[in-house]
Design an enzyme around this catalytic site. Structure first.
Site, short mmCIF file in Angstrom:
data_model
loop_
_atom_site.label_atom_id
_atom_site.label_comp_id
_atom_site.label_asym_id
_atom_site.label_seq_id
_atom_site.Cartn_x
_atom_site.Cartn_y
_atom_site.Cartn_z
N GLY A 59 2.43 5.05 3.42
CA GLY A 59 3.37 4.10 2.53
C GLY A 59 4.09 4.78 1.68
O GLY A 59 5.37 4.05 1.56
N TYR A 71 -12.58 -2.14 12.47
CA TYR A 71 -11.53 -1.54 11.82
C TYR A 71 -10.47 -1.78 13.22
O TYR A 71 -9.34 -2.25 13.38
CB TYR A 71 -11.36 0.04 11.83
CG TYR A 71 -10.13 0.47 11.47
CD1 TYR A 71 -9.27 0.29 10.74
CD2 TYR A 71 -9.73 1.36 12.59
CE1 TYR A 71 -8.05 0.71 10.25
CE2 TYR A 71 -8.40 1.88 12.49
CZ TYR A 71 -7.66 1.58 11.36
OH TYR A 71 -6.10 2.19 11.06
N GLY A 94 -0.15 8.24 1.06
CA GLY A 94 -0.21 8.22 2.33
C GLY A 94 1.27 7.98 3.24
O GLY A 94 2.11 8.15 2.43
N GLY A 137 0.89 -1.22 -0.04
CA GLY A 137 -0.07 0.09 -0.18
C GLY A 137 0.76 1.25 0.06
O GLY A 137 0.55 2.31 0.60
#
Length: 280
Positions: free
Chosen positions: A16, A164, A14, A10
């Site tokens: 990553g 989550y 962001g 990912g």
């Protein structure tokens, strides 16, 4: 970091992407493992241009599909002789109820089971390349999670915020059990909370997107959010530190549920069962 091989899941956006940028700047060979190839290629070419490091490579990986995970691992092992750092960074958050290709609830499937399988498939290469590190991006949200073995896939009741939290608790428990099993191998495993980061992770929730905009002043930028991931990946003082949980580049408090070794062991065997693997 020169010549070290790193996989970041990912990493097209962001924290990553910022982690990939930093490690590329340090001279690592960075493999960006993403579902959205077009987005990943755009991120990779931006990082290559900015850092001058041409060893930033994109590979297709869909963590919501075990077939894709197996294909990614197979190709990686055929093409790369070493793996020094695996950063399990990708994640989904606040999804409406949905399932992965294999019938797992989306948060548990992508955030925990997908990375669990990926780590399993790449572990021998990490051991061969030791000293090596596994970095799992968890969250402060793990404090609100519990492992509901009776309803792991949220079929009886589902709340996307709690789903989550449950998956982030699973990240912490996985890290601790993995570290225990890897003692003596020179492969470490640590988890972290990146902070509340202004990122695309809240895109499934209109309310959260709206709140994120209002309170953006208090949120970390993706660059700031990436610092603890980078710290866990490269800090020399962490060479033999394993099974820990970090926030703001220092050890942080783990919830009592996150320290429950019995739950960690049970989650490990249930995960193996669901994925059809034997990992002793």
């Amino acid at each position: 970091m020169e010549g070290k091989v790193v996989i970041i899941t990912g990493a097209n956006t962001g924290i990553g992407k910022e982690t990939a940028r930093d490690l590329a700047r340090r001279g690592a060979r960075v493999i960006i493992a993403c579902r959205d190839i077009a987005k990943a290629e755009a991120a990779a070419s931006e990082i290559r241009a900015e850092t001058g490091n041409q060893q930033v490579i994109v590979k297709k990986l869909d963590l919501a599909d075990t077939k894709s995970i197996r294909e990614f691992a197979e190709k990686f092992l055929a093409e790369e002789k070493e793996l020094h750092i695996l950063i399990n960074n990708a994640g989904v958050m606040l999804c409406p109820y949905s399932k992965t290709a294999d019938g797992f609830e989306m948060h548990m499937g992508v955030n925990h089971l997908g990375h669990f399988l990926l780590t399993f498939l790449l572990l021998e290469r990490l051991k061969q390349s030791a000293p090596a590190r596994i970095v799992n991006v968890s969250s402060l949200a793990h404090h609100g999670g519990r492992i509901r073995f009776h309803d792991l896939h949220g079929e009886k009741s589902y709340n996307r915020g709690l789903a989550y939290c449950h998956s982030k608790l699973a990240n912490v428990l996985f890290t601790r059990e993995l570290a225990r099993r890897l003692q003596g191998t020179k492969v470490t495993a640590n988890a972290l909370h990146p902070g509340s980061v202004s990122s695309e992770l809240v895109r499934h929730s209109f309310v959260m997107t709206w709140l994120w905009k209002i309170f953006s002043f208090f949120l970390k930028t993706p660059w700031e959010g990436a610092q603890t991931s980078i710290y866990c990946a490269v800090a020399e003082e962490l060479d033999s530190v394993t099974g820990q949980y970090f926030s703001d580049c220092q050890p942080a408090y783990i919830s009592p549920r996150g320290r429950d070794d019995e739950t960690a062991r049970k989650l490990w065997s249930v995960s193996c069962e669901l994925l059809g693997i034997q990992w002793d």
